[in-house]
Design an enzyme around this catalytic site. Structure first.
Site, mmCIF file in Angstrom:
data_model
loop_
_atom_site.group_PDB
_atom_site.id
_atom_site.type_symbol
_atom_site.label_atom_id
_atom_site.label_comp_id
_atom_site.label_asym_id
_atom_site.label_seq_id
_atom_site.Cartn_x
_atom_site.Cartn_y
_atom_site.Cartn_z
ATOM 1 N N SER A 33 1.374 7.918 -34.334
ATOM 2 C CA SER A 33 2.428 8.206 -35.304
ATOM 3 C C SER A 33 2.390 7.203 -36.437
ATOM 4 O O SER A 33 1.879 6.094 -36.307
ATOM 5 C CB SER A 33 3.787 8.171 -34.624
ATOM 6 O OG SER A 33 4.071 6.822 -34.295
ATOM 7 N N LYS A 34 2.948 7.656 -37.547
ATOM 8 C CA LYS A 34 3.005 6.848 -38.763
ATOM 9 C C LYS A 34 3.682 5.513 -38.525
ATOM 10 O O LYS A 34 3.378 4.543 -39.169
ATOM 11 C CB LYS A 34 3.865 7.589 -39.795
ATOM 12 C CG LYS A 34 3.132 8.599 -40.597
ATOM 13 C CD LYS A 34 4.007 9.014 -41.759
ATOM 14 C CE LYS A 34 3.804 10.482 -41.987
ATOM 15 N NZ LYS A 34 4.728 11.182 -42.749
#
Ligand code: GLU
Length: 486
Positions: free
Chosen positions: A258-259
């Site tokens: 994830s970012k």
């Protein structure tokens, strides 16, 4: 094989998407086929300006140029080439409508008038009963007259797939192997939205068929939708392509990449200075392995070695240390002249004197074995262009058995030994000979001489070796620095 990469232009190209694109590109190259770029822009609310350009530029920058479909012309304008266009889904709405109508006519799809509010209540109710969320088919049972009247009255509606409840859907995924789905567990998927735009499910089936795609390799998040797609192919009378669902990419804590935990945009990695070679090598090993010990693969070697059979199902960890290691390996492989020309502008910007330095090539070559990113070069070469700050604490080094009080004496010995090398003789061989005889005559250990010399010349804990640095610094400057610390 005809393979494709069909991103939605909702953001910058994601590293996971680049891995999928790489695998599709490799299969196309390996089979002397075609790699198609299609833009899946049916969710116009989520579209991001510039995303398509970013995707194309990034693919080209890393060497995965599409053969067919969307590309940029010399002026940087988005355009298309190929016999199966248009390649933007937003330009294909009539086609999707046509196939949706065909399904409606065959009783394989039906209009649904349920409002968002009703669907929401339905879902909450299902949640309460711990049932899987699924459309309850209210509109599947409307009489033909009612449907006709409501459509004529202009009531908003979507088109849903009528999944045969009794059907058992069996499929052999190229990575997940044999899969079985029961019709009654498959949702009556919306195919066409009320604004006339298709959903992914209908659009990609139509496009992959009409574009004669042989292989669909895509993220494993689509695996659960596979039965819907297979039913659509069957209803439309088409043979499905081969599907291969790619394993998830995970953070080191095994959560989905994830970012928040890692940068996910390919452009960020390129901007940080990662070489396309290193990035692609790294992505190739995320889920694929060659079955040998080899870890370094150029694109050409990947074409040779790659096969989908060796892609695993299990999630693959995005290990930045591995990426940095590969980056270092690829930095060493750059031809020296090219390496020098890549770092020169960066060094000159910080140290203008480097621009006219006759020894630049040799000095720059010293760091190629150690550097990870080009932008580190000015700092790594700084001591050639400015006097370093040298602290006695750095020179006194317990690991090398150098006591602080001995430092002046040691530096004086080195100073004397090197002063004895004539200007004309100043070379790595001469310096080595002089220092080796000092080591022998003084009874000191190698490190007790070489560490203080290197530290005094560079001011750093890590740098190329003392002999190399002294050689390229020149006699005068070497002697001056030794005197300055002592
Ligand atoms: N537009 C879809 C996505 O970005 C494509 C998936 C596919 O490869 O079919 O996830």
């Amino acid at each position: 094989m005809r393979t494709r990469f069909p991103p939605s232009p909702t953001g910058l190209l994601h590293v996971g998407a680049l891995r999928t694109a790489l695998f599709a590109w490799l299969v196309a190259r390996k089979t002397k086929g075609t790699f198609i770029l299609r833009i899946e822009d049916t969710d116009q609310a989520r579209e991001m300006a510039g995303a398509t350009e970013n995707i194309i530029r990034t693919l080209v920058a890393v060497g995965l140029k599409p053969d067919e479909g969307v590309h940029l012309d010399q002026n940087g304008e988005i355009c298309e080439r190929g016999p199966f266009g248009p390649y933007h889904q937003s330009d294909r709405l009539d086609l999707y409508r046509q196939y949706a109508d065909q399904l409606l006519a065959g009783g394989q799809a039906y209009p649904c008038f349920c409002t968002a509010e009703r669907l929401d209540l339905m879902r909450k109710d299902q949640e309460k009963r711990r049932q899987a969320p699924m459309y309850d088919r209210t509109c599947c049972n409307l009489s033909p007259e009612e449907v006709k009247n409501r459509i004529e009255a202009g009531e908003k509606h979507v088109i849903r797939l009528k999944v045969p409840r009794e059907e058992i859907i069996v499929y052999d995924d190229l990575i997940y192997g044999s899969l079985t789905f029961k019709g009654h567990t498959v949702d009556d998927q919306v195919l066409l939205k009320s604004d006339g735009f298709p959903t992914y499910h209908l659009a990609h089936v139509v496009d992959d068929h009409l574009m004669k795609v042989d292989l669909v390799n895509r993220g494993e998040e689509w695996l659960s939708s596979l039965p819907k797609h297979l039913i659509l192919f069957k209803f439309l009378g088409w043979t499905p392509p081969q599907y291969a669902h790619m394993p998830l990419i995970l953070n080191p804590d095994r959560t989905k990449l994830s970012k928040r935990k890692n940068s996910v945009a390919v452009t960020d990695y390129l901007a940080k200075g990662y070489l396309p070679e290193a990035l692609l090598n790294f992505l190739a090993l995320l889920g694929w392995n060659p079955g040998t010990e080899q870890e370094l693969f150029s694109l050409n070697e990947l074409i040779e070695a790659f096969s989908l059979e060796r892609v695993q199902k299990a999630g693959a960890v995005f290990d930045l240390q591995k990426l940095d290691w590969l980056q270092g390996q690829w930095m060493r492989k750059i031809p020296p002249q090219e390496f020098v020309s890549r770092i020169k502008p960066l060094v000159v910007e910080k140290f203008p004197a480097a621009g006219t330095d006759p020894k630049f090539l040799e000095r720059a070559s010293l760091i190629q074995e150690r550097i990870t990113f080009f932008p580190e070069a000015p700092d790594m070469l700084s001591y050639f262009y400015e006097i370093p700050n040298v602290s006695l604490d750095l020179i006194a080094n317990p690991k090398q058995k150098i006591a602080r009080e001995d430092v002046p004496k040691i530096l004086a010995m080195i100073h004397e030994a090197l002063s004895g090398v004539s200007d004309a003789d100043w070379s790595q061989t001469a310096i080595t000979t002089a220092l080796e005889s000092l080591i022998a005559s003084s009874g000191m250990k190698k490190g007790q001489i070489l560490w203080p010399l290197r530290a005094a010349l560079t001011g750093r804990e890590y740098s190329p070796g003392a002999y190399e640095v002294a050689t390229l610094l020149g006699k005068e400057e070497t002697i001056r620095r030794l005197a300055a610390v002592a």
